[in-house]
Design a protein around this motif. Structure first.
Motif, PDB file in Angstrom:
ATOM      1  N   TYR A 131      57.125  37.138  -2.745  1.00 25.28           N
ATOM      2  CA  TYR A 131      57.759  38.376  -3.257  1.00 25.28           C
ATOM      3  C   TYR A 131      59.235  38.136  -3.308  1.00 25.28           C
ATOM      4  N   ASN A 132      60.122  38.983  -3.811  1.00 25.41           N
ATOM      5  CA  ASN A 132      61.361  39.179  -4.007  1.00 25.41           C
ATOM      6  C   ASN A 132      61.968  40.367  -4.637  1.00 25.41           C
ATOM      7  N   PHE A 133      63.083  40.921  -4.383  1.00 23.97           N
ATOM      8  CA  PHE A 133      63.580  42.277  -4.608  1.00 23.97           C
ATOM      9  C   PHE A 133      65.022  42.105  -4.612  1.00 23.97           C
ATOM     10  N   ASN A 134      65.741  43.127  -5.592  1.00 28.52           N
ATOM     11  CA  ASN A 134      67.144  43.031  -5.752  1.00 28.52           C
ATOM     12  C   ASN A 134      67.730  44.397  -5.161  1.00 28.52           C
ATOM     13  N   THR A 135      67.404  44.711  -3.930  1.00 29.60           N
ATOM     14  CA  THR A 135      68.177  45.663  -3.415  1.00 29.60           C
ATOM     15  C   THR A 135      68.243  45.582  -1.784  1.00 29.60           C
ATOM     16  N   THR A 136      68.995  46.302  -1.350  1.00 27.51           N
ATOM     17  CA  THR A 136      69.500  46.121   0.252  1.00 27.51           C
ATOM     18  C   THR A 136      68.281  46.972   0.892  1.00 27.51           C
ATOM     19  N   ALA A 137      67.576  46.089   1.758  1.00 29.83           N
ATOM     20  CA  ALA A 137      66.567  46.504   2.614  1.00 29.83           C
ATOM     21  C   ALA A 137      66.646  46.806   4.160  1.00 29.83           C
ATOM     22  N   SER A 138      66.443  47.794   4.723  1.00 27.63           N
ATOM     23  CA  SER A 138      66.533  47.988   6.050  1.00 27.63           C
ATOM     24  C   SER A 138      65.242  47.782   6.692  1.00 27.63           C
ATOM     25  N   GLU A 139      64.066  47.701   6.152  1.00 33.87           N
ATOM     26  CA  GLU A 139      62.788  47.606   6.722  1.00 33.87           C
ATOM     27  C   GLU A 139      61.867  46.846   5.465  1.00 33.87           C
ATOM     28  N   ILE A 140      61.158  46.090   5.778  1.00 34.55           N
ATOM     29  CA  ILE A 140      60.031  45.536   5.234  1.00 34.55           C
ATOM     30  C   ILE A 140      58.598  45.360   5.788  1.00 34.55           C
ATOM     31  N   GLN A 141      57.809  46.241   4.945  1.00 28.75           N
ATOM     32  CA  GLN A 141      56.502  46.414   5.566  1.00 28.75           C
ATOM     33  C   GLN A 141      55.526  45.536   4.827  1.00 28.75           C
ATOM     34  N   ILE A 142      54.658  44.841   5.314  1.00 27.40           N
ATOM     35  CA  ILE A 142      53.451  44.035   4.755  1.00 27.40           C
ATOM     36  C   ILE A 142      52.152  44.588   5.419  1.00 27.40           C
ATOM     37  N   ILE A 143      51.280  44.805   4.474  1.00 24.82           N
ATOM     38  CA  ILE A 143      50.076  45.435   4.828  1.00 24.82           C
ATOM     39  C   ILE A 143      48.897  44.633   4.100  1.00 24.82           C
ATOM     40  N   TRP A 144      47.945  44.287   4.859  1.00 31.91           N
ATOM     41  CA  TRP A 144      46.657  43.497   4.351  1.00 31.91           C
ATOM     42  C   TRP A 144      45.543  44.209   4.466  1.00 31.91           C
ATOM     43  N   LEU A 145      44.556  44.296   3.366  1.00 31.61           N
ATOM     44  CA  LEU A 145      43.386  45.338   3.461  1.00 31.61           C
ATOM     45  C   LEU A 145      42.275  44.467   3.120  1.00 31.61           C
ATOM     46  N   PHE A 146      41.103  44.610   3.184  1.00 27.69           N
ATOM     47  CA  PHE A 146      39.717  43.846   2.820  1.00 27.69           C
ATOM     48  C   PHE A 146      38.727  44.885   2.426  1.00 27.69           C
ATOM     49  N   GLU A 147      38.278  44.619   1.224  1.00 26.38           N
ATOM     50  CA  GLU A 147      37.331  45.402   0.694  1.00 26.38           C
ATOM     51  C   GLU A 147      36.039  44.535   0.203  1.00 26.38           C
ATOM     52  N   LYS A 148      34.743  45.179   0.151  1.00 26.03           N
ATOM     53  CA  LYS A 148      33.720  44.543  -0.414  1.00 26.03           C
ATOM     54  C   LYS A 148      33.482  45.444  -1.662  1.00 26.03           C
ATOM     55  N   PRO A 149      32.380  45.149  -2.578  1.00 26.89           N
ATOM     56  CA  PRO A 149      32.063  45.974  -3.732  1.00 26.89           C
ATOM     57  C   PRO A 149      31.717  47.250  -3.300  1.00 26.89           C
ATOM     58  N   GLN A 150      31.825  48.360  -3.769  1.00 26.59           N
ATOM     59  CA  GLN A 150      31.263  49.928  -3.560  1.00 26.59           C
ATOM     60  C   GLN A 150      31.562  49.997  -1.990  1.00 26.59           C
ATOM     61  N   SER A 151      32.566  49.698  -1.520  1.00 29.93           N
ATOM     62  CA  SER A 151      32.974  50.198   0.104  1.00 29.93           C
ATOM     63  C   SER A 151      34.221  50.347   0.134  1.00 29.93           C
ATOM     64  N   ILE A 152      34.642  51.191   1.339  1.00 30.27           N
ATOM     65  CA  ILE A 152      35.956  51.604   1.554  1.00 30.27           C
ATOM     66  C   ILE A 152      36.662  50.362   2.171  1.00 30.27           C
ATOM     67  N   PRO A 153      37.970  50.158   1.787  1.00 31.24           N
ATOM     68  CA  PRO A 153      38.804  49.208   2.473  1.00 31.24           C
ATOM     69  C   PRO A 153      39.058  49.251   3.775  1.00 31.24           C
ATOM     70  N   LYS A 154      38.961  48.023   4.472  1.00 27.75           N
ATOM     71  CA  LYS A 154      39.073  47.985   5.770  1.00 27.75           C
ATOM     72  C   LYS A 154      40.574  47.431   6.211  1.00 27.75           C
ATOM     73  N   TYR A 155      41.480  47.910   7.182  1.00 26.09           N
ATOM     74  CA  TYR A 155      42.504  47.670   7.631  1.00 26.09           C
ATOM     75  C   TYR A 155      42.384  46.348   8.236  1.00 26.09           C
ATOM     76  N   LEU A 156      43.197  45.306   7.962  1.00 29.11           N
ATOM     77  CA  LEU A 156      43.331  44.063   8.690  1.00 29.11           C
ATOM     78  C   LEU A 156      44.445  43.817   9.687  1.00 29.11           C
TER      79      LEU A 156
END
Length: 451
Positions: free
Chosen positions: A51-76
């Motif tokens: 990833y890349n961005f063109n603005t000044t950042a004070s915080e960068i948050q990264i989130i990974w989720l996992f989902e199976k077909p026809q199910s609610i995504p899980k937080y990893l």
């Protein structure tokens, strides 16, 4: 239970922000090498994210989720700047090293198959977001396939059917491809494949089905080919022929010299090999003279100058037989040597030579008769008459003609020097001669008629 509640609650907030920012994250660019990745069970899998961005950042948050077909995504897991907050259930399975957004899964299991969602939030003067989805498949590599043939003892051409089955010891989502002589096989009037291609049915079996068969087993992470197997197909006999080591062969006739021993060989395409028998025909009867593919004929021991033979081939598995007839002509050494020196002149060349010889002989005979005739003319028996031919006097052409030819010591035909009756040539009475009489014919209306 309380920890679980606090971990699941942010998931809904993340999904809400994920959908809200999906269309307005033009300032943040998030990329992945592929949206579908094939993993191997038991092996680590690295999900690469840039990833890349063109603005000044004070915080960068990264989130990974996992989902199976026809199910609610899980937080990893997630991170803010350098701090990582994993789901304790998957603490030792997933690894994230910020600010790198890539995820390491180790080890990978079949239950890990599904969609992995990554979301990046960059906070500065405002908050910008981007997300990507990666589909992960997990497969077990295929083992070397094994091919089995039924019936294993072999099949008779046009009588039996043949089934080939391909099996693997391990492997998921296995696809099968049948090969013959190294080339892929396709469905036809004789080839039928099962729904998943692991079985090949050949109906009916023919000689053309002989070859080297193999099975190629593949899945998204591996490919293995079986050992080559050659089915047993019984057929024949086909193309029965007889050949010899000596003599002159024209069609089905063999010409050999007197005193020569000639070896005949009888062969036909067949599986299993044929049994052969040699039959001689004489006086409208036949009898077997030998068994086996070879026959030796000694010409000086043959009573006839022309002998008819027959070779029979029999396949005791298919129950089929074939036979071929041929003739042996015993000739003199001179003729055979002449044929050999002439490099087996064709029958057309021989006929042409004989024809030319006859034409030349007749031409010489005509010229000899035209310019050196032998005539006998008893002038007293014929009357002079006016002639309308090119002769001065036609009366000279009437009379008795005798043609006699005999060779002198030099081999040149000669004729007697004088004409006369047959009695004048007493010394040549044993030679061939022809007598011609040329007479004068007077029209009937004339009074004086002479025969």
């Amino acid at each position: 239970g309380e920890m679980s509640f606090h971990l699941e609650f942010p998931v809904f907030l993340v999904l809400f922000s994920f959908r809200f920012y999906a269309g307005i994250c033009s300032a943040l660019r998030l990329t992945v090498p592929s949206h579908t990745i094939h993993g191997i069970e038991g092996q680590p899998l690295h999900l690469t994210v840039d990833y890349n961005f063109n603005t000044t950042a004070s915080e960068i948050q990264i989130i990974w989720l996992f989902e199976k077909p026809q199910s609610i995504p899980k937080y990893l897991l997630s991170s803010v700047n350098q701090s990582v907050v994993p789901d304790l259930e998957y603490k030792h399975k997933f690894t994230l090293i910020p600010p790198n957004a890539s995820l390491m899964i180790n080890p990978l299991h079949v239950t890990d198959e599904g969609n992995y969602i990554v979301k990046v939030n960059v906070h500065g003067n405002g908050t910008i977001s981007a997300n990507q989805k990666i589909q992960v498949t997990v497969d077990v590599p295929v083992t070397k396939p094994v091919v089995q043939i039924e019936p294993s003892s072999g099949v008779v051409e046009y009588v039996g059917n043949m089934t080939l089955t391909c099996t693997v010891g391990k492997g998921t989502r296995v696809g099968y491809q049948w090969m013959k002589n190294g080339k892929p096989m396709h469905a036809s009037s004789s080839y039928t494949f099962s729904s998943n291609n692991d079985t090949l049915l050949i109906v009916p079996v023919m000689k053309e089905d002989i070859g080297n068969y193999s099975c190629l087993a593949t899945n998204p992470v591996s490919a293995m080919e079986s050992e080559i197997i050659a089915p047993t197909i019984f057929y024949g006999p086909y193309g029965l022929t007889v050949n010899s080591d000596k003599g002159l062969k024209v069609g089905e006739v063999f010409t050999v010299d007197i005193g020569e021993a000639i070896l005949f060989d009888c062969s036909a395409d067949s599986n299993p090999p044929n049994t052969y028998s040699w039959i001689q025909r004489a006086d409208n009867t036949t009898h077997v003279i030998k068994y086996g593919p070879h026959l030796e004929v000694v010409s000086e021991k043959v009573a006839q100058t022309t002998v008819d033979y027959m070779c029979c081939a029999y396949n005791n598995v298919t129950g089929k037989r074939d036979e071929t007839h041929f003739t042996v002509i015993i000739t003199s050494v001179g003729l055979e040597k002449l044929a050999q020196k002439g490099k087996s002149l064709s029958s057309l060349a021989v006929i042409t030579g004989i024809s030319l010889f006859l034409i030349l002989s007749m031409s010489l005979l005509f010229l000899w008769k035209r310019y050196r005739p032998h005539k006998g003319r008893p002038g007293a028996d014929y009357r002079k008459a006016q002639t309308f031919s090119g002769h001065e006097n036609a009366m000279d052409d009437f009379g008795i003609y005798e043609f006699i030819a005999f060779p002198d010591p030099a081999g040149v035909p000669t004729v007697p020097s004088q004409s006369g009756s047959g009695s004048d040539f007493g010394q040549g009475q044993d030679l061939h001669s022809t007598v011609y009489e040329v007479i004068q014919h007077i029209p009937e209306q004339q009074e004086d008629h002479q025969e």
